[in-house]
Enzyme design. Sequence first.
Site, PDB file in Angstrom:
ATOM      1  CG  PHE A  31      -0.419   0.459   2.451  1.00 43.57           C
ATOM      2  CD1 PHE A  31      -0.498   1.705   2.770  1.00 43.57           C
ATOM      3  CD2 PHE A  31       0.261  -0.564   3.325  1.00 43.57           C
ATOM      4  CE1 PHE A  31      -0.041   2.275   4.039  1.00 43.57           C
ATOM      5  CE2 PHE A  31       0.815   0.080   4.634  1.00 43.57           C
ATOM      6  CZ  PHE A  31       0.756   1.310   4.864  1.00 43.57           C
ATOM      7  CE  LYS A  32       4.858   1.427   4.755  1.00 46.32           C
ATOM      8  NZ  LYS A  32       4.382   0.174   4.965  1.00 46.32           N
ATOM      9  CG  ASP A  33       3.674   0.937  -4.815  1.00 46.95           C
ATOM     10  OD1 ASP A  33       4.857   1.372  -4.586  1.00 46.95           O
ATOM     11  OD2 ASP A  33       3.196  -0.393  -4.990  1.00 46.95           O
TER      12      ASP A  33
END
Length: 415
Positions: free
Chosen positions: A87-89
């Site tokens: 999810f860090k993208d």
Amino acid sequence: MAGTAPDGGLFVPETLPARSPGSFPDAADFSAVAAHLLAPFFTGSSLAVELDAICREALDFPVPVRCLETDPALGVLELFHGPTAAFKDVGARFLAACMRRILACGQLMRPPVTILVATSGDTGGAVAAAFHRQPGIRVVVLFPEGRVSARQQHQLTCWGDNILSLAVRGEFDDCQRLVKACFADPEITGIHQLCSANSINVGRLLPQAAYYARASLEHFRRTGRKPSFIIPTGNLGNGFACVWARRMGLPIGRILLATNANTTIPDFLATGSWLPRTSVPTLASAMDVGDPSNMERLRKLYPETSQLRDEVGAAAVDDSGIRSTIADEYARHQLPWCPHTATAFHLYRQLPESERRGQDWIVVATAHAAKFDEIVEPLLGCTVEPPAELAALLDLPASFRTISPDIQALVACLD
Ligand SMILES: *Cc1c(COP(=O)(O)O)cnc(C)c1O
């Protein structure tokens, strides 16, 4: 661009704008939902006219809610379809799209700028991917030698060009200490224009609220009911974004935070005492946080502990719970989940029957299981194929330098 406020605290919005569910565009369009949600935060900013383009450029991958045939009342919000499969993208790509435009008009800082980022695994890869080959920006990633999964390490070290990867002989805390020491050293900041891209940056938090907006709107418009979310939690950036989304008016029911054996948050909700501690290593390593920074923001929003308990729940899952959940869920519906996602599934299965049936639940999947193949595959007894974008990165050659955990060693690499 500043990351942390000058007094050492975290930036928070003075007020949270209200966004009624009816005012949003089609929930199928992630970037349009994000642009509508975030528009008030950009009022008066030079980026306001660019916000649509920023969202289209950064949020160009799906964040679907998967329905499980075996559990019709349960959805899974899959946040791992971006370039580095976590999810860090979302936050890293949004921040990069904003920073590139700010630097291009030379208002706050003049290129070249050095982004220093300490990572326990996923942040560094997402930030490197997001800023790779962006003109005027260099990224220096510090990761703890031997403490990240082989595939995570490959993702941190396969870039070249404007990305420098440093393995630090130490732990994540040493990496973070070195980054902080650089920012605090006037001699270093006098030579290098330093910028941070860590997860407490509001530029990463805000777009994360957008996938909760999208998922909750879609569910609410289809069923007339508000979904509740169970969120794997470490530093509380992902979970806190959901709290913001609900406060802005999105149709979100309950919010449950699932931690690993680092129990600072559940202990606080149970006892009312905030006792940060050093982290313990677990299978869900990206959540190994003993002093979650974003708690400061949550407590600012809900100063009374009793109030906070009404807003969020939390429970911890140990490594044996993570292992058994990965195996059980695979047996149940033949889908592999990463160790972080498993904490949220575990919490869901532990809910009392009445609560499970009483509302619609969405479990949040924070990374693709193939990033943690060493843990997941032995439990499943089969291989987990990496998604195409991750597979392409794993084919690239990798290179990095190893440094001792002291600031001179880091400064020598900056020149
Ligand atoms: C970073 C990360 C988390 C924890 O998210 P926070 O915002 O720090 O709470 C959970 N799962 C994965 C896969 C991560 O990379």
